[in-house]
Each structure stands twice: as structure tokens, then as C-alpha cells.
Scaffold this motif. Structure first.
Motif, PDB file in Angstrom:
ATOM      1  N   ALA A 236      27.424  32.124  40.473  1.00 37.24           N
ATOM      2  CA  ALA A 236      26.530  31.949  41.619  1.00 37.24           C
ATOM      3  C   ALA A 236      26.718  33.064  42.639  1.00 37.24           C
ATOM      4  O   ALA A 236      25.754  33.507  43.279  1.00 37.24           O
ATOM      5  CB  ALA A 236      26.786  30.596  42.277  1.00 37.24           C
ATOM      6  N   MET A 237      27.958  33.565  42.774  1.00 40.94           N
ATOM      7  CA  MET A 237      28.235  34.600  43.770  1.00 40.94           C
ATOM      8  C   MET A 237      27.599  35.928  43.403  1.00 40.94           C
ATOM      9  O   MET A 237      27.298  36.735  44.284  1.00 40.94           O
ATOM     10  CB  MET A 237      29.745  34.766  43.932  1.00 40.94           C
ATOM     11  N   ILE A 238      27.387  36.172  42.115  1.00 44.33           N
ATOM     12  CA  ILE A 238      26.789  37.443  41.707  1.00 44.33           C
ATOM     13  C   ILE A 238      25.377  37.250  41.154  1.00 44.33           C
ATOM     14  O   ILE A 238      24.827  38.138  40.497  1.00 44.33           O
ATOM     15  CB  ILE A 238      27.664  38.169  40.672  1.00 44.33           C
TER      16      ILE A 238
ATOM     17  N   PRO B  51      30.776  41.470  34.069  1.00 48.24           N
ATOM     18  CA  PRO B  51      29.750  41.168  35.089  1.00 48.24           C
ATOM     19  C   PRO B  51      30.280  41.110  36.515  1.00 48.24           C
ATOM     20  O   PRO B  51      29.512  41.237  37.464  1.00 48.24           O
ATOM     21  CB  PRO B  51      29.226  39.797  34.646  1.00 48.24           C
ATOM     22  N   TYR B  52      31.596  40.935  36.687  1.00 49.12           N
ATOM     23  CA  TYR B  52      32.165  40.745  38.011  1.00 49.12           C
ATOM     24  C   TYR B  52      32.825  42.005  38.576  1.00 49.12           C
ATOM     25  O   TYR B  52      33.262  42.017  39.730  1.00 49.12           O
ATOM     26  CB  TYR B  52      33.210  39.617  37.970  1.00 49.12           C
ATOM     27  N   GLU B  53      32.896  43.056  37.780  1.00 54.15           N
ATOM     28  CA  GLU B  53      33.667  44.231  38.184  1.00 54.15           C
ATOM     29  C   GLU B  53      33.109  44.907  39.427  1.00 54.15           C
ATOM     30  O   GLU B  53      33.858  45.376  40.286  1.00 54.15           O
ATOM     31  CB  GLU B  53      33.766  45.212  37.014  1.00 54.15           C
ATOM     32  N   ARG B  54      31.797  44.947  39.546  1.00 59.87           N
ATOM     33  CA  ARG B  54      31.194  45.571  40.738  1.00 59.87           C
ATOM     34  C   ARG B  54      31.605  44.810  42.003  1.00 59.87           C
ATOM     35  O   ARG B  54      31.935  45.418  43.034  1.00 59.87           O
ATOM     36  CB  ARG B  54      29.674  45.586  40.594  1.00 59.87           C
ATOM     37  N   ALA B  55      31.602  43.485  41.925  1.00 57.94           N
ATOM     38  CA  ALA B  55      31.982  42.676  43.093  1.00 57.94           C
ATOM     39  C   ALA B  55      33.456  42.857  43.414  1.00 57.94           C
ATOM     40  O   ALA B  55      33.833  42.982  44.594  1.00 57.94           O
ATOM     41  CB  ALA B  55      31.664  41.201  42.830  1.00 57.94           C
ATOM     42  N   TRP B  56      34.316  42.857  42.395  1.00 58.40           N
ATOM     43  CA  TRP B  56      35.749  43.069  42.634  1.00 58.40           C
ATOM     44  C   TRP B  56      36.001  44.430  43.274  1.00 58.40           C
ATOM     45  O   TRP B  56      36.794  44.548  44.203  1.00 58.40           O
ATOM     46  CB  TRP B  56      36.519  42.959  41.328  1.00 58.40           C
ATOM     47  N   ASP B  57      35.326  45.448  42.768  1.00 50.00           N
ATOM     48  CA  ASP B  57      35.496  46.795  43.329  1.00 50.00           C
ATOM     49  C   ASP B  57      35.086  46.828  44.803  1.00 50.00           C
ATOM     50  O   ASP B  57      35.757  47.453  45.637  1.00 50.00           O
ATOM     51  CB  ASP B  57      34.675  47.815  42.543  1.00 50.00           C
ATOM     52  N   ALA B  58      33.996  46.155  45.121  1.00 46.32           N
ATOM     53  CA  ALA B  58      33.520  46.139  46.506  1.00 46.32           C
ATOM     54  C   ALA B  58      34.505  45.414  47.419  1.00 46.32           C
ATOM     55  O   ALA B  58      34.766  45.862  48.545  1.00 46.32           O
ATOM     56  CB  ALA B  58      32.142  45.470  46.576  1.00 46.32           C
TER      57      ALA B  58
ATOM     58  N   PRO C 273      34.817  29.795  33.839  1.00 44.86           N
ATOM     59  CA  PRO C 273      33.745  30.125  34.781  1.00 44.86           C
ATOM     60  C   PRO C 273      32.746  31.155  34.265  1.00 44.86           C
ATOM     61  O   PRO C 273      31.564  31.111  34.631  1.00 44.86           O
ATOM     62  CB  PRO C 273      34.508  30.659  36.000  1.00 44.86           C
ATOM     63  N   ALA C 274      33.185  32.103  33.448  1.00 45.84           N
ATOM     64  CA  ALA C 274      32.274  33.131  32.953  1.00 45.84           C
ATOM     65  C   ALA C 274      31.102  32.536  32.187  1.00 45.84           C
ATOM     66  O   ALA C 274      30.023  33.131  32.128  1.00 45.84           O
ATOM     67  CB  ALA C 274      33.029  34.125  32.064  1.00 45.84           C
ATOM     68  N   TYR C 275      31.311  31.353  31.590  1.00 44.39           N
ATOM     69  CA  TYR C 275      30.270  30.704  30.792  1.00 44.39           C
ATOM     70  C   TYR C 275      29.756  29.436  31.465  1.00 44.39           C
ATOM     71  O   TYR C 275      29.233  28.543  30.791  1.00 44.39           O
ATOM     72  CB  TYR C 275      30.811  30.358  29.407  1.00 44.39           C
ATOM     73  N   SER C 276      29.900  29.331  32.775  1.00 46.17           N
ATOM     74  CA  SER C 276      29.548  28.105  33.483  1.00 46.17           C
ATOM     75  C   SER C 276      28.636  28.388  34.672  1.00 46.17           C
ATOM     76  O   SER C 276      28.603  29.492  35.198  1.00 46.17           O
ATOM     77  CB  SER C 276      30.824  27.406  33.995  1.00 46.17           C
TER      78      SER C 276
END
Length: 316
Positions: free
Chosen positions: A180-182, A197-204, A261-264
Motif C-alpha cells: 500500500a505504501m508504494i 519493488p521496495y528498493e526505490r522507497a528504501w533508498d529515498a 507482505p510482498a505477496y499481500s
């Protein structure tokens, strides 16, 4: 569970940590571990097993031949080629199981998290992963949140050349990353990488907080406990001739919902539930919420077909 106003938050993650840690009856060493986990998201300790050197020697001898495409006995070979991990070697190797089920570690984690811990997965490595920064919480998480952790054991001395583990201190305090966050749907999908899929958010987030990776240059027999949401990975291995033997054990805690979570899609109640097995007792843990069992949902036909096609592709 400990007597706390917030039993749904691990004690070492709690905003009431400063008050509640006083009542745990910890030794000086345990208190230091608790404070490090609370403030930095990880803690270092000497692994509490008088037989650890013998266990490491047997694991290296027994698992070494199982890493396909890797010539571990040749000092000049490229150790980064071939199979880099064996998952769940505890199912056939007594020493891997003993490390994962170490009673002192289980007791310590149970105290620091406020409910009993159980090991559910092992990973054994002869070299570093060279894996990008990630949080384990997208792979295995819980409801209530953060009742999961990892313990990484160095099975030889770690230097900058053989790809040490790194971590971003303080990143454990970020919100748990969800689809939901991304703005992504996860339920029923099988991406090539669960964490990409989450790497951009972690980097930010890391850039916004000014966090930089720190390497863990461990001695043989040292262990690293890290919190569920700590961002960590594997550094570049600059000397491919080197090994970097290690074991990771992942732990859950009792009376939780266990899921990926990756599949939820949590917001609409679509959870990819897990049924972890306790390594120390062989008991399957069904998800529970305040003691009440949570049923596994039926998988959609489309998802079953997708899983079947994936299996056929991997077998071909």
C-alpha cells in the motif's frame, strides 16, 4: 507475555522501552544487547555455545560438497561462482539445527521480545551474498508487527575483502514497508524479486535520514541479532578467492499471524499466510490472533495456475 501496557509491540521496539527494560532482570551483557537493538536495530554477541568451533568445522566439511559449481577446496578458484546458499539444512544436519535452536538464544529473544521465540528457517552460506540493502520484513512479517528477527553467525573471521554483512543503523525505526505504501498490489503475484519493488522507497528513506551502510567485521563465533525492519545486505566481495562461511537463522514469536507482505494486500485483508515449523520442536505454527486460530484462505484458481506454470518453468 510480560506485564506491559503494549503487549502487541516487542519490548525492544517499544516506546516504553526505557521504563520497561528496568523490570526485565537483565545481566549487564543482556542490557547492552537490549539497548543496542532498541537504538540501532542490531546487537553483537559471542555465540553462547562451547561447542561452536566443532560445529562450524563439521558444517563446513559436510555442506561444502553440496554447493554446486563451487570449488571450495581450491584456494585460487573463484568462490563467488555456483550455488551460494543452502536453505533449511537444519532438516538434515544436527549442528545447523543445534545452532538455530540454541537454548540461550531462544531465552534471550523471548525476554527481549516479550513472548516465546521459535526458529523457523536457516540459510547456510560459504561466501557472501553481495545482496542489496533490504528489510526482512517484506519476506516474513507478523501481525502484530515486528515479531520477527534474524541471527547471523560468523563461521570464520570477516574482513573487508570477503564481502561482510552491512547494515543501516536506525533504519529499523522506519515504518514496515507494505505494498500500500508504494501503490502496488501484491496478493496473487509472484515477482522475480520479492524485494526489488521496495528498493526505490528504501533508498529515498536512507537518503532522507542520512543513513550510510556500516560493515560488520566479525570474528569467528560472533553473532549479529537484527530487528525485523533493519535494512541490511552483503558487501561486494573484492577477493573472489575468499570464503565467507556463515549461518542465518530467522525467528518468529508465538501467538502471531505469520505472512509474506510482498505477496499481500493488508488493507483489504488479502494475506499470503505462512505456516512456519519450529526447528527446535518440529511443531507447525498456525497463525493466531490473541489465541484464536486464523484460517488459511483458499488460493484463487488463477494463482494456482500461475504457481503451476512457474513450477514447470523451473523444472525445464
Amino acid at each position: 507475555m510480560n506485564d506491559t501496557p503494549l503487549p502487541g509491540i516487542p519490548l525492544i521496539e517499544s516506546p516504553l522501552f526505557a521504563q520497561e527494560v528496568e523490570g526485565l532482570g537483565l545481566t549487564a551483557g543482556e542490557r547492552r544487547i537490549a539497548e543496542d537493538l532498541h537504538t540501532r536495530g542490531f546487537a553483537v554477541l559471542d555465540f553462547p555455545d562451547t561447542e561452536i568451533d566443532a560445529r562450524i568445522a563439521r558444517i563446513q566439511a559436510d555442506l561444502g560438497p553440496r554447493y554446486a559449481g563451487m570449488e571450495l577446496s581450491d584456494p585460487d578458484s573463484d568462490k563467488t561462482q555456483g550455488e551460494r546458499r543452502i536453505q533449511d539444512a537444519w532438516t538434515f544436519h544436527d549442528d545447523v539445527r543445534a545452532i538455530a535452536a540454541n537454548p540461550a538464544i531462544l531465552d534471550l529473544l523471548g525476554t527481549l521480545y516479550g513472548r516465546p521465540a521459535f526458529p523457523f528457517q536457516t540459510l547456510n552460506f560459504p561466501v557472501g551474498t553481495q545482496q542489496g540493502a533490504h528489510s526482512d520484513a517484506v519476506h516474513f512479517s507478523s501481525l502484530p508487527e515486528r515479531f520477527m528477527c534474524g541471527v547471523w553467525l560468523a563461521m570464520e573471521d570477516i574482513t573487508p575483502e570477503n564481502g561482510p554483512v552491512f547494515y543501516l543503523p536506525g533504519s529499523h525505526r522506519w515504518p514496515i514497508m507494505t505494498n500500500a505504501m508504494i501503490a502496488r498490489r501484491g496478493f496473487g503475484t509472484i515477482p522475480e524479486s520479492a524485494q526489488a519493488p521496495y528498493e526505490r522507497a528504501w533508498d529515498a528513506l536512507a537518503k532522507a535520514d542520512g543513513l550510510r551502510p556500516e560493515p560488520f567485521l566479525a570474528r569467528k563465533g560472533q553473532a549479529l541479532i537484527w530487528s525485523a525492519n533493519l535494512l541490511h545486505g552483503g558487501s561486494l566481495q573484492t577477493d573472489p578467492r575468499r570464503t565467507r562461511w556463515s549461518q542465518v537463522t530467522h525467528y518468529y514469536f508465538e501467538d502471531c499471524i505469520y505472512y509474506t507482505p510482498a505477496y499481500s494486500d493488508e488493507a483489504v485483508g488479502r494475506l499470503h499466510l505462512r505456516e512456519p515449523v519450529g526447528i527446535h520442536d518440529g511443531v507447525i505454527r498456525t497463525s493466531t490472533y490473541l489465541g484464536e486460530m486464523v484460517k488459511m484462505p483458499r488460493r484463487r484458481k488463477g494463482l494456482r495456475r500461475l504457481i503451476g506454470k512457474l513450477g514447470q518453468a523451473l523444472a525445464s
